[in-house]
Write a protein that holds these residues in place. Structure first.
Motif, short mmCIF file in Angstrom:
data_model
loop_
_atom_site.label_atom_id
_atom_site.label_comp_id
_atom_site.label_asym_id
_atom_site.label_seq_id
_atom_site.Cartn_x
_atom_site.Cartn_y
_atom_site.Cartn_z
N ILE A 30 0.86 -1.17 0.00
CA ILE A 30 0.00 0.00 0.00
C ILE A 30 0.90 1.23 0.00
CG2 ILE A 30 -1.75 1.32 1.23
CD1 ILE A 30 -2.57 -1.26 2.66
N ILE A 31 0.76 2.06 -1.02
CA ILE A 31 1.52 3.30 -1.11
C ILE A 31 0.54 4.43 -1.34
CG2 ILE A 31 3.25 4.60 -2.42
CD1 ILE A 31 4.46 1.89 -3.24
N ARG A 32 0.66 5.48 -0.55
CA ARG A 32 -0.18 6.66 -0.80
C ARG A 32 0.55 7.56 -1.77
NH1 ARG A 32 -2.85 11.10 3.18
NH2 ARG A 32 -3.74 12.32 1.49
N TRP A 33 -0.16 7.97 -2.82
CA TRP A 33 0.40 8.86 -3.82
C TRP A 33 -0.63 9.95 -4.10
CZ3 TRP A 33 -0.17 8.75 -9.55
CH2 TRP A 33 0.74 9.59 -10.18
N GLU A 34 -0.35 11.13 -3.61
CA GLU A 34 -1.25 12.28 -3.71
C GLU A 34 -2.63 11.92 -3.14
OE1 GLU A 34 -1.05 13.67 -7.73
OE2 GLU A 34 1.08 14.13 -7.56
N ASP A 35 -3.67 11.94 -3.96
CA ASP A 35 -5.03 11.68 -3.47
C ASP A 35 -5.50 10.27 -3.81
OD1 ASP A 35 -5.20 12.05 -6.18
OD2 ASP A 35 -7.05 13.21 -6.10
N HIS A 67 -4.88 1.34 -8.80
CA HIS A 67 -4.92 2.69 -8.23
C HIS A 67 -6.33 2.93 -7.72
CE1 HIS A 67 -1.23 4.59 -10.38
NE2 HIS A 67 -0.98 3.40 -9.92
N LEU A 68 -6.42 3.42 -6.49
CA LEU A 68 -7.69 3.65 -5.84
C LEU A 68 -7.77 5.12 -5.43
CD1 LEU A 68 -10.27 2.61 -4.35
CD2 LEU A 68 -8.78 2.11 -2.41
N ALA A 69 -8.71 5.86 -6.01
CA ALA A 69 -8.90 7.26 -5.63
C ALA A 69 -9.49 7.31 -4.23
CB ALA A 69 -9.81 7.95 -6.62
N LEU A 70 -8.94 8.17 -3.40
CA LEU A 70 -9.39 8.27 -2.02
C LEU A 70 -10.53 9.26 -1.87
CD1 LEU A 70 -5.93 8.40 -0.27
CD2 LEU A 70 -7.59 6.55 -0.11
N PRO A 71 -11.48 8.97 -0.98
CA PRO A 71 -12.50 9.97 -0.67
C PRO A 71 -11.85 11.12 0.10
CG PRO A 71 -12.72 8.10 0.79
CD PRO A 71 -11.66 7.74 -0.22
N ALA A 72 -12.47 12.27 0.07
CA ALA A 72 -11.91 13.46 0.73
C ALA A 72 -11.62 13.21 2.20
CB ALA A 72 -12.86 14.64 0.57
N ARG A 76 -7.53 14.08 4.35
CA ARG A 76 -7.33 15.21 5.26
C ARG A 76 -6.30 14.95 6.35
NH1 ARG A 76 -13.35 15.41 5.49
NH2 ARG A 76 -13.90 16.54 3.61
N SER A 77 -6.20 13.71 6.79
CA SER A 77 -5.29 13.41 7.89
C SER A 77 -4.89 11.94 7.83
CB SER A 77 -5.96 13.68 9.24
OG SER A 77 -7.02 12.76 9.45
N GLN A 78 -3.83 11.63 8.55
CA GLN A 78 -3.40 10.23 8.62
C GLN A 78 -4.45 9.38 9.32
OE1 GLN A 78 0.41 9.54 10.42
NE2 GLN A 78 0.22 7.34 10.26
N GLU A 79 -5.10 9.94 10.33
CA GLU A 79 -6.14 9.20 11.04
C GLU A 79 -7.31 8.87 10.11
OE1 GLU A 79 -4.75 12.03 12.23
OE2 GLU A 79 -3.56 11.16 13.84
N VAL A 82 -6.15 6.01 7.80
CA VAL A 82 -6.13 4.74 8.53
C VAL A 82 -7.54 4.22 8.75
CG1 VAL A 82 -5.54 3.63 10.73
CG2 VAL A 82 -3.87 5.11 9.59
N ALA A 83 -8.46 5.11 9.11
CA ALA A 83 -9.85 4.70 9.32
C ALA A 83 -10.45 4.17 8.02
CB ALA A 83 -10.67 5.88 9.84
N TYR A 84 -10.17 4.83 6.90
CA TYR A 84 -10.67 4.37 5.59
C TYR A 84 -10.10 2.99 5.26
CZ TYR A 84 -11.60 4.13 0.62
OH TYR A 84 -12.02 3.71 -0.61
N LEU A 85 -8.80 2.81 5.46
CA LEU A 85 -8.18 1.51 5.17
C LEU A 85 -8.76 0.41 6.05
CD1 LEU A 85 -4.47 2.53 4.65
CD2 LEU A 85 -5.96 1.42 2.98
#
Length: 103
Positions: A30-35, A67-72, A76-79, A82-85
């Protein structure tokens, strides 16, 4: 008894929790890349059941990478991330009726 965990210990516990949640889906990275997230699976076919109900745009890049686009709320934060994951990997993200029509 000794106070809150130090930040590095808390981060380690979160990582291990996410690894345990990812294991049944054969999610290996799992790698975060921008949004968005870049998810690596042992086989992208394993991703289908996990990502099908996700309220996000999913793009299959190759036989192992999605690639999975993240909801807003997850950007906004690491928390929030983590909650989304946690919700995604535990199957708690339900399909939105408005998003499911296009799939």
């Amino acid at each position: 008894r000794f106070g809150p965990y130090p930040d590095h210990v808390r981060q380690l516990l979160i990582r291990h929790e996410l690894r345990l949640l990812a294991r049944p889906h054969e999610l290996t990275g799992i790698i975060r890349w921008e949004d968005r997230l870049v998810l690596t699976f042992s086989d992208v076919k394993r991703a289908e059941s996990l990502l099908k109900p996700a309220e996000a745009l999913v793009r299959v890049m190759d036989e192992r990478t999605v690639h999975l686009a993240l909801p807003a709320s997850a950007t906004r934060s690491q928390e929030g991330l983590v909650a989304y994951l946690r919700r995604l990997l535990s199957g708690a993200i339900a399909r939105s009726p408005s998003r499911s029509k296009g799939r």
